[in-house]
Design a protein around this motif. Structure first.
Motif, PDB file in Angstrom:
ATOM      1  N   ASN A 144       0.821  -1.204   0.000  1.00  0.00           N
ATOM      2  CA  ASN A 144       0.000   0.000   0.000  1.00  0.00           C
ATOM      3  C   ASN A 144       0.858   1.259   0.000  1.00  0.00           C
ATOM      4  OD1 ASN A 144      -2.714   1.078   0.041  1.00  0.00           O
ATOM      5  ND2 ASN A 144      -2.273   1.806   2.107  1.00  0.00           N
ATOM      6  N   PHE A 145       2.039   1.191   0.602  1.00  0.00           N
ATOM      7  CA  PHE A 145       2.972   2.313   0.583  1.00  0.00           C
ATOM      8  C   PHE A 145       3.344   2.660  -0.849  1.00  0.00           C
ATOM      9  CE2 PHE A 145       7.343   3.968   0.695  1.00  0.00           C
ATOM     10  CZ  PHE A 145       7.177   5.057   1.552  1.00  0.00           C
ATOM     11  N   ASN A 146       3.698   1.651  -1.634  1.00  0.00           N
ATOM     12  CA  ASN A 146       4.007   1.882  -3.051  1.00  0.00           C
ATOM     13  C   ASN A 146       2.793   2.411  -3.804  1.00  0.00           C
ATOM     14  OD1 ASN A 146       6.672   1.215  -2.983  1.00  0.00           O
ATOM     15  ND2 ASN A 146       6.485  -0.733  -4.058  1.00  0.00           N
ATOM     16  N   ASN A 147       1.620   1.894  -3.459  1.00  0.00           N
ATOM     17  CA  ASN A 147       0.393   2.340  -4.101  1.00  0.00           C
ATOM     18  C   ASN A 147       0.148   3.825  -3.843  1.00  0.00           C
ATOM     19  OD1 ASN A 147      -2.111   2.097  -5.499  1.00  0.00           O
ATOM     20  ND2 ASN A 147      -3.167   1.933  -3.535  1.00  0.00           N
ATOM     21  N   ILE A 148       0.391   4.279  -2.623  1.00  0.00           N
ATOM     22  CA  ILE A 148       0.197   5.688  -2.285  1.00  0.00           C
ATOM     23  C   ILE A 148       1.182   6.567  -3.062  1.00  0.00           C
ATOM     24  CG2 ILE A 148       0.408   7.395  -0.440  1.00  0.00           C
ATOM     25  CD1 ILE A 148      -0.716   5.344   1.487  1.00  0.00           C
ATOM     26  N   ILE A 149       2.424   6.110  -3.198  1.00  0.00           N
ATOM     27  CA  ILE A 149       3.421   6.886  -3.944  1.00  0.00           C
ATOM     28  C   ILE A 149       2.967   7.114  -5.379  1.00  0.00           C
ATOM     29  CG2 ILE A 149       5.755   6.838  -4.907  1.00  0.00           C
ATOM     30  CD1 ILE A 149       6.704   5.476  -2.389  1.00  0.00           C
ATOM     31  N   VAL A 150       2.523   6.043  -6.032  1.00  0.00           N
ATOM     32  CA  VAL A 150       2.058   6.166  -7.419  1.00  0.00           C
ATOM     33  C   VAL A 150       0.775   6.981  -7.493  1.00  0.00           C
ATOM     34  CG1 VAL A 150       1.286   4.876  -9.445  1.00  0.00           C
ATOM     35  CG2 VAL A 150       3.166   3.994  -8.047  1.00  0.00           C
ATOM     36  N   GLN A 151      -0.096   6.782  -6.517  1.00  0.00           N
ATOM     37  CA  GLN A 151      -1.377   7.493  -6.494  1.00  0.00           C
ATOM     38  C   GLN A 151      -1.194   8.999  -6.383  1.00  0.00           C
ATOM     39  OE1 GLN A 151      -4.040   5.965  -3.474  1.00  0.00           O
ATOM     40  NE2 GLN A 151      -5.345   7.777  -3.528  1.00  0.00           N
ATOM     41  N   MET A 152      -0.193   9.436  -5.623  1.00  0.00           N
ATOM     42  CA  MET A 152      -0.008  10.862  -5.387  1.00  0.00           C
ATOM     43  C   MET A 152       0.930  11.530  -6.385  1.00  0.00           C
ATOM     44  SD  MET A 152       2.559  10.852  -2.080  1.00  0.00           S
ATOM     45  CE  MET A 152       3.080  12.557  -2.230  1.00  0.00           C
ATOM     46  N   ALA A 153       1.613  10.748  -7.233  1.00  0.00           N
ATOM     47  CA  ALA A 153       2.635  11.303  -8.124  1.00  0.00           C
ATOM     48  C   ALA A 153       2.053  12.329  -9.094  1.00  0.00           C
ATOM     49  CB  ALA A 153       3.338  10.180  -8.888  1.00  0.00           C
ATOM     50  N   GLY A 154       1.000  11.947  -9.825  1.00  0.00           N
ATOM     51  CA  GLY A 154       0.392  12.876 -10.780  1.00  0.00           C
ATOM     52  C   GLY A 154      -0.166  14.100 -10.104  1.00  0.00           C
ATOM     53  N   LEU A 155      -0.849  13.905  -8.985  1.00  0.00           N
ATOM     54  CA  LEU A 155      -1.411  15.026  -8.223  1.00  0.00           C
ATOM     55  C   LEU A 155      -0.316  15.965  -7.753  1.00  0.00           C
ATOM     56  CD1 LEU A 155      -3.694  16.447  -6.645  1.00  0.00           C
ATOM     57  CD2 LEU A 155      -3.305  14.796  -4.796  1.00  0.00           C
ATOM     58  N   THR A 156       0.804  15.408  -7.296  1.00  0.00           N
ATOM     59  CA  THR A 156       1.903  16.243  -6.807  1.00  0.00           C
ATOM     60  C   THR A 156       2.470  17.110  -7.911  1.00  0.00           C
ATOM     61  OG1 THR A 156       2.479  14.492  -5.219  1.00  0.00           O
ATOM     62  CG2 THR A 156       4.108  16.203  -5.598  1.00  0.00           C
TER      63      THR A 156
END
Length: 417
Positions: A67-79
């Motif tokens: 889930n940690f990796n999932n959060i990183i990818v999930q927030m990348a575009g938004l960031t």
């Protein structure tokens, strides 16, 4: 915002006021910051830690490496979108078009890689075209704001409607466009091996340490007294722990395993844009225009040029974010750029500490704010809460951040800062 150095000629002591400040020590300055509302990122970091602790107990699968990796990818575009928002907010402006502008980038990159279309370019070329197109659009919108004098709210709201219309016009005919190019899809779906992850973490840590050490040596040679050396060492250690800790957790994931390329891209843009904002004349001019545009103009700064360039940066970062968001889904459809993307990007910058009133904030604000939003969204979803609850919680966090920003601004005005 206090600096880390004070300039004093050899053999000449600091002025009495500055000497008194040195004698008061860290706790005295901390008290002054609390009294004037200048809390920096500390409340956000503490809040993020509490959010992680809460969901670790509330959701079974939240506190896992996967889930940690999932959060990183999930927030990348938004960031990426939020990085551009920071620059716009530093001017005291707003860009409401970034959501659908990222959709234009996604549509462009999907179209320009499409096999058999007659204009199928390599993935990297398609990405550059998409980002350049969004930067150009941002420049046009910024020109209307800077040269004509139309409020940015109106210009970018019109842009929101225009680019949404363009997306609908194209995709209502074409339908879903599948992204087949590996270079494009890898921006959100590639994971480094364990060895390469450690190497990347080591390089980032070493570069930060060497850059910090080089800065200290240069200042000492110039007769500049280094202020708070303990804090400098603490920052280097903090970066090392963050880099190595991130890789360690990512390498323990099962599917997929390893450090996400999307996270590395975020760090690269964070470093580059922080340097642009903090270490270049352009960055100093952005802060000056955001603090007082008229004073900046009288000081010889080309205010119109700064505004146009900032909107170009906002457009370019929306383009980068759009490419990553499209790559995460491996396709582009009618919903691209829509939903809560715009509000989340603006919220990320504000929650992270960027002022809505201009002249105050940092690029890292976007990263911290995006981490808060992505963690809350992921945690609520993992815990089984409905979408409405996610919107409510995000809205409450945004309201609290803006309220703290407003109170801090009033306190600073009263204290004469």
């Amino acid at each position: 915002m206090s600096s880390e150095v004070e300039i004093a000629a050899p053999g000449i002591g600091l002025p009495e006021e500055q000497q008194a400040e040195e004698e008061r020590g860290l706790w005295g300055r901390a008290y002054d910051n609390i009294r004037t509302g200048n809390l920096g990122i500390l409340p956000i970091v503490i809040g993020l830690a509490l959010i992680i602790v809460f969901f670790s107990f509330k959701a079974t699968n939240f506190f896992t490496a996967d889930n940690f990796n999932n959060i990183i990818v999930q927030m990348a575009g938004l960031t990426m979108l939020a990085f551009g928002v920071v620059f716009v907010l530093l001017l005291g402006e707003i860009d409401l078009s970034i959501g659908y502008l990222s959709g234009i980038a996604a549509l462009a990159v999907a179209e320009f890689q499409l096999p058999g279309s007659g204009h199928a370019y390599p993935g990297l070329v398609a990405i550059l075209i998409a980002v350049a197109l969004c930067s150009l659009i941002g420049g046009v919108q910024g020109s209307v704001v800077a040269l004509v004098g139309v409020p940015s709210f109106v210009v970018t709201l019109a842009g929101l409607l225009i680019w949404q219309g363009v997306i609908l016009q194209v995709l209502e005919i074409k339908g879903v466009i599948v992204i087949q190019d590996a270079w494009i899809n890898d921006t959100a779906n590639y994971y480094f091996t364990a060895e390469r992850g450690w190497l990347i973490a080591g390089i980032v840590t070493a570069l930060f340490a060497l850059g910090t050490l080089g800065g200290v040596i240069a200042k000492r040679r110039a007769g500049v007294a280094v202020k708070r050396p303990v804090m400098i060492v603490a920052k280097v250690l903090g970066v090392a722990v963050a880099c190595l800790g991130t890789v360690a957790i990512s390498n323990h994931a099962n599917v997929p395993q390893g450090l996400p390329l999307a996270g590395v891209l975020v760090v690269i843009f964070l470093i580059a844009l922080t340097y642009l904002a903090k270490r270049t004349p352009f960055g100093r001019h952005v802060y000056a225009v955001g603090g007082n545009a008229e004073a900046a103009r009288r000081a010889g700064i080309n205010v119109a040029r700064i505004r146009i360039l900032v909107f170009m940066i906002s457009g370019a970062m929306a383009g980068v974010g759009g490419v990553i968001l499209a790559a995460r889904l491996n396709s582009v459809d009618l919903n691209v750029g829509g939903g809560t993307l715009l509000l989340d990007a603006i919220s990320a910058a504000v929650i992270g500490g960027t002022s809505l009133f201009g002249g105050r904030g940092e690029v890292r604000s976007a990263l911290i704010g995006a981490a808060v939003i992505a963690t809350v969204t992921n945690g609520l979803d993992t815990a089984g809460y409905k979408t409405g609850t996610i919107y409510i919680v995000t809205g409450v966090i945004l309201l609290l951040a803006v309220t703290l920003d407003t109170i801090a601004r009033r306190l600073q005005v009263r204290s004469g800062r």
